[in-house]
Scaffold this active site. Structure first.
Site, PDB file in Angstrom:
ATOM      1  N   LYS A 200     -21.134  15.033 -46.865  1.00  0.00           N
ATOM      2  CA  LYS A 200     -20.678  16.290 -47.473  1.00  0.00           C
ATOM      3  C   LYS A 200     -21.067  16.356 -48.943  1.00  0.00           C
ATOM      4  CE  LYS A 200     -16.653  17.904 -46.297  1.00  0.00           C
ATOM      5  NZ  LYS A 200     -15.194  18.144 -46.170  1.00  0.00           N
ATOM      6  N   GLU A 206     -22.477   4.262 -48.852  1.00  0.00           N
ATOM      7  CA  GLU A 206     -23.133   3.636 -47.706  1.00  0.00           C
ATOM      8  C   GLU A 206     -24.265   4.514 -47.167  1.00  0.00           C
ATOM      9  OE1 GLU A 206     -18.692   2.495 -47.507  1.00  0.00           O
ATOM     10  OE2 GLU A 206     -19.897   4.259 -47.989  1.00  0.00           O
ATOM     11  N   GLY A 261     -13.741  15.089 -42.434  1.00  0.00           N
ATOM     12  CA  GLY A 261     -14.774  14.280 -41.810  1.00  0.00           C
ATOM     13  C   GLY A 261     -14.471  13.898 -40.377  1.00  0.00           C
ATOM     14  N   ARG A 262     -13.236  13.472 -40.098  1.00  0.00           N
ATOM     15  CA  ARG A 262     -12.918  13.007 -38.743  1.00  0.00           C
ATOM     16  C   ARG A 262     -12.737  14.160 -37.761  1.00  0.00           C
ATOM     17  NH1 ARG A 262      -9.166  11.906 -42.426  1.00  0.00           N
ATOM     18  NH2 ARG A 262      -7.026  12.691 -42.281  1.00  0.00           N
ATOM     19  N   GLU A 347      -6.393   7.217 -39.568  1.00  0.00           N
ATOM     20  CA  GLU A 347      -6.666   7.827 -40.867  1.00  0.00           C
ATOM     21  C   GLU A 347      -5.776   9.047 -41.075  1.00  0.00           C
ATOM     22  OE1 GLU A 347     -10.744   7.453 -42.880  1.00  0.00           O
ATOM     23  OE2 GLU A 347     -10.691   9.541 -42.254  1.00  0.00           O
ATOM     24  N   HIS A 378     -10.201  -8.669 -18.533  1.00  0.00           N
ATOM     25  CA  HIS A 378     -10.554 -10.079 -18.611  1.00  0.00           C
ATOM     26  C   HIS A 378     -10.450 -10.602 -20.041  1.00  0.00           C
ATOM     27  CE1 HIS A 378     -11.954 -10.271 -14.407  1.00  0.00           C
ATOM     28  NE2 HIS A 378     -12.256  -8.995 -14.616  1.00  0.00           N
ATOM     29  N   LYS A 506     -13.127   2.305 -52.480  1.00  0.00           N
ATOM     30  CA  LYS A 506     -14.403   2.809 -52.999  1.00  0.00           C
ATOM     31  C   LYS A 506     -14.494   2.617 -54.512  1.00  0.00           C
ATOM     32  CE  LYS A 506     -15.092   6.465 -49.523  1.00  0.00           C
ATOM     33  NZ  LYS A 506     -15.242   7.926 -49.325  1.00  0.00           N
TER      34      LYS A 506
END
Length: 538
Positions: A200, A206, A261-262, A347, A378, A506
Site C-alpha cells: 500500500k 520486506e 491488509g488482511r 491480528e 499423526h 518494525k
C-alpha cells in the site's frame, strides 16, 4: 469489572456454564435425537454443523441476548453503511464494498473501475498480448508482498488449483530472508517473468527489499531500465514511489485506506489470483463472498452462520476455558487456510484495550493454529484427544472431489468425521478395560493398561462442509470467517481493524539494522540484544 462482564447476559452465561458443565456433548445427543437438525444451518454453498459444542437452546438464547446487549445489529449496519468503525485510524472498514456488484455508490465506482482495469490487464497477459523485453509472452507471475498482501492471494491460488490457467504459473515471495526469493528466481526466466509488487505504501521493508532484488535480477539479464515497465506492475496507494521504481502509470493498481491488509485479497491485491485463475473465476470468488455478506447482514442471529461461530467462540474462550482453536481443513488444497486465518483472527482480535481505551478483562481472540488433515492426525491430534488443554476445532471438509479416486476421497471424509466424533465421545475407563479384555488381555493386564487408553471426550468442534471447492464456495468460506471475527470484536468492544502491535517491531528493527551494518560492537540496547548483535557481527 467491565460493563460487558457486569451485564446480565454475561452473568447469566457464567451461571449457565456451571450447570451445563455437569453434562456432556454425548449426553446432549442421547437426550435429543433431533440435535443435528436443530444445531446446524446452511448458507450458500456452506453447511455448518455446530451440534458438537457443549451448548443447548438456553446457551443460544443467552448468547443472543449478549449480542443484543452489545448492539451487534447496529454494528453490522455501521460497517455496511461505511461508518468509521476503525476508530483508532479514523476510517471505515469496507472490504465488503470490494465484492459488492453495486457500481452506483462512491466506493462502488472506484471498485469496479479497478476490477475493469484488472480484467483488461489479465486478458492481455493470459492471451499472450503482453510481452516481455524479448517479445516472449509471460509464463510466470511472482507476487512480492507480505502479510495480507501475500497470505490471502497465496492461499486462494493454492486452494483453487483446479481452476488454474494453463501457461501461467504464480509464485509468492514474502520473507525478507533472501533464500525465499532466490529459490524462486533460480528456476525462472527473466524474459518471461512478471512481478507484482504489492504494498500500500510502497515502503514496506520486506517487500521493497525483495522488489529491489527482483529488479537487479532483471537488469542483470537485460541491462535496460526500460524493460522494467514490461516486467513490473504495482498494487499500491503510493503512485509516485511506484513510478520512481520504473512502473508505468497504467500498470499501477490502486489501494485505499479503507481496506485493511488482511481483508484486501478482494481488491487489486488479488491480481495474481486473477492472473492465475482468470478474471471470470476471480469475479466468482467475489460473488461467493457477497452471498455471505448478504446472509450476515440480514439473517437473525440464531440463523446467522458467522454470528453463531463468533458467539460460540466467545462461549468457549470466556466461559469454557479454551485458549486456542485448531483449524483442520480436510483438503490438501486448503493447506494454507490455517495460516491465512492466523492473521485474520489473531491480528484482528489480539488486543488488550477496548474501543474506549479501558483494559480488556475477558479473553479476546484465540490462538489459531492447525494444518491439513489427515497429516495432523499423526502429529498434534494426540494432544487434542488426550492432552490437558481444551482445544476446540473447526473441521472443514469438501463433499465432492475433482479427483477420479473416489475411494481415497471417501477415506479422507471418513477420517474427518471420525476425528470430530472421537473428540466428542472419547473413551471411558470401563470402555477401555472391556475393549482390552475382548482383545484377549487378562483382567489384571487390562486394568493396568486401561487408564492409558482413556480419552476424556467432550471436546467441542464445528464442522463446515463445502459442496465443492469452487471459487464461489471459497469466497463464502473466507467471508464467513471475516464476519465471525467482526462479531467477536463487537461483543468484546475492541477494534478488529488496527494492528499497532505490529508497528513496534518494525520501528525497533530499524535501529538494530543500523547497528548490525555498522562498525564495532554495540552497547546501545539491553544486554541480551547487544550480545546477540555482537555475536552475529563477530
Amino acid at each position: 469489572m467491565s460493563t460487558l462482564t457486569d451485564s446480565a447476559p454475561w452473568q447469566a452465561l457464567i451461571e449457565h456454564q456451571a450447570h451445563l458443565s455437569e453434562q456432556s456433548i454425548r449426553g446432549l445427543f442421547a437426550e435429543n435425537p433431533q440435535r443435528f437438525s436443530q444445531f446446524s444451518l446452511e448458507a450458500g454453498d456452506l453447511l455448518l454443523d455446530y451440534s458438537k459444542n457443549l451448548c443447548d437452546a438456553q446457551t443460544l438464547n443467552l448468547l443472543d441476548a449478549l449480542a443484543t446487549k452489545a448492539q451487534l445489529a447496529k454494528a453490522i449496519d455501521a460497517m455496511f453503511a461505511g461508518e468509521r468503525i476503525n476508530t483508532t485510524e479514523d476510517r471505515p472498514a469496507l472490504h465488503i464494498a470490494l465484492r459488492s456488484p453495486d457500481r452506483d455508490t462512491e466506493y462502488g465506482q472506484l471498485v469496479h473501475q479497478t476490477l475493469d482495469q484488472m480484467e483488461s490487464f489479465v486478458n492481455r497477459v493470459t492471451s499472450w498480448q503482453w510481452q516481455g523485453y524479448t517479445g516472449s509472452p509471460i509464463t510466470d507471475v511472482v507476487n512480492i508482498g507480505i502479510g495480507g498482501s501475500d497470505l490471502g492471494p497465496a492461499m486462494v491460488y493454492s486452494a483453487l488449483a483446479n481452476y488454474q490457467l494453463d501457461g501461467i504459473r504464480c509464485h509468492f515471495v514474502s520473507n525478507v530472508d533472501p533464500a525465499h526469493i532466490e529459490q524462486i528466481l533460480e528456476s525462472l526466466d527473466p524474459a518471461t517473468t512478471l512481478f507484482v509488487i504489492a504494498s500500500k505504501t510502497f515502503t514496506t521493508m520486506e517487500t521493497m527489499l525483495n522488489a529491489q532484488t527482483a529488479r537487479r535480477w532483471l537488469l542483470d539479464a537485460c541491462s535496460d531500465e526500460k524493460a522494467l515497465a514490461k516486467h513490473f506492475v504495482a498494487v499500491s496507494a503510493n503512485v509516485e514511489l511506484a513510478r520512481d521504481f520504473g512502473i508505468g502509470n497504467n500498470n499501477i493498481f490502486p489501494l485505499w485506506d479503507w481496506v485493511g491488509g488482511r481483508y484486501s485479497l478482494w481488491s487489486a491485491i488479488g491480481l495474481p489470483v486473477a492472473l492465475g485463475i482468470g478474471m471470470e473465476n476471480f469475479r466468482a470468488l467475489l460473488a461467493g463472498a457477497h452471498t455471505m455478506d448478504k446472509h450476515f447482514r440480514t439473517a437473525p442471529f440464531k440463523e446467522n452462520m458467522p454470528v453463531l461461530m463468533g458467539l460460540l467462540e466467545c462461549w468457549t474462550l470466556n466461559f469454557c476455558g479454551a485458549e486456542s482453536r485448531a483449524i483442520l481443513p480436510y483438503s490438501q488444497l486448503l493447506h494454507l487456510f490455517p495460516a491465512f486465518l492466523q492473521q485474520l483472527d489473531m491480528e484482528s482480535l489480539g488486543k488488550s484495550v477496548t474501543q474506549n481505551g479501558s483494559a480488556v478483562d475477558t479473553a479476546s481472540g484465540a490462538i489459531v493454529w492447525g494444518s491439513a488433515g489427515t497429516n495432523g492426525q499423526h502429529s498434534f491430534h494426540q494432544l487434542l484427544h488426550q492432552g490437558t488443554h481444551l482445544v476446540p476445532a473447526d473441521f472443514i471438509a469438501i463433499a465432492t472431489s475433482d479427483s477420479p479416486n473416489l475411494e481415497q476421497h471417501q477415506q479422507l471424509l471418513a477420517n474427518c468425521f471420525a476425528q470430530s466424533q472421537a473428540l466428542m465421545d472419547g473413551k471411558t475407563l470401563d470402555e477401555a478395560r472391556a475393549e482390552l479384555i475382548q482383545q484377549g488381555l487378562s483382567e489384571e493386564k487390562a486394568s493396568t493398561l486401561a487408564p492409558h487408553k482413556v480419552i476424556a471426550g467432550n471436546r467441542p468442534s464445528n464442522t463446515l462442509i463445502l459442496k465443492a471447492l469452487t471459487p464461489q464456495a471459497l469466497g463464502s468460506l473466507i467471508a464467513c470467517y471475516e464476519h465471525k471475527v467482526y462479531t467477536q470484536s463487537v461483543i468484546l468492544g475492541i477494534n478488529a481493524f488496527d494492528q499497532w502491535g505490529v508497528e513496534l517491531g518494525k520501528v525497533l528493527s530499524t535501529d538494530i539494522f543500523a547497528e548490525l551494518a555498522g562498525v564495532g560492537e554495540t552497547s546501545k540496547f539491553d544486554g541480551s540484544t547487544n550480545a546477540l548483535i555482537n555475536r552475529c557481527k563477530r
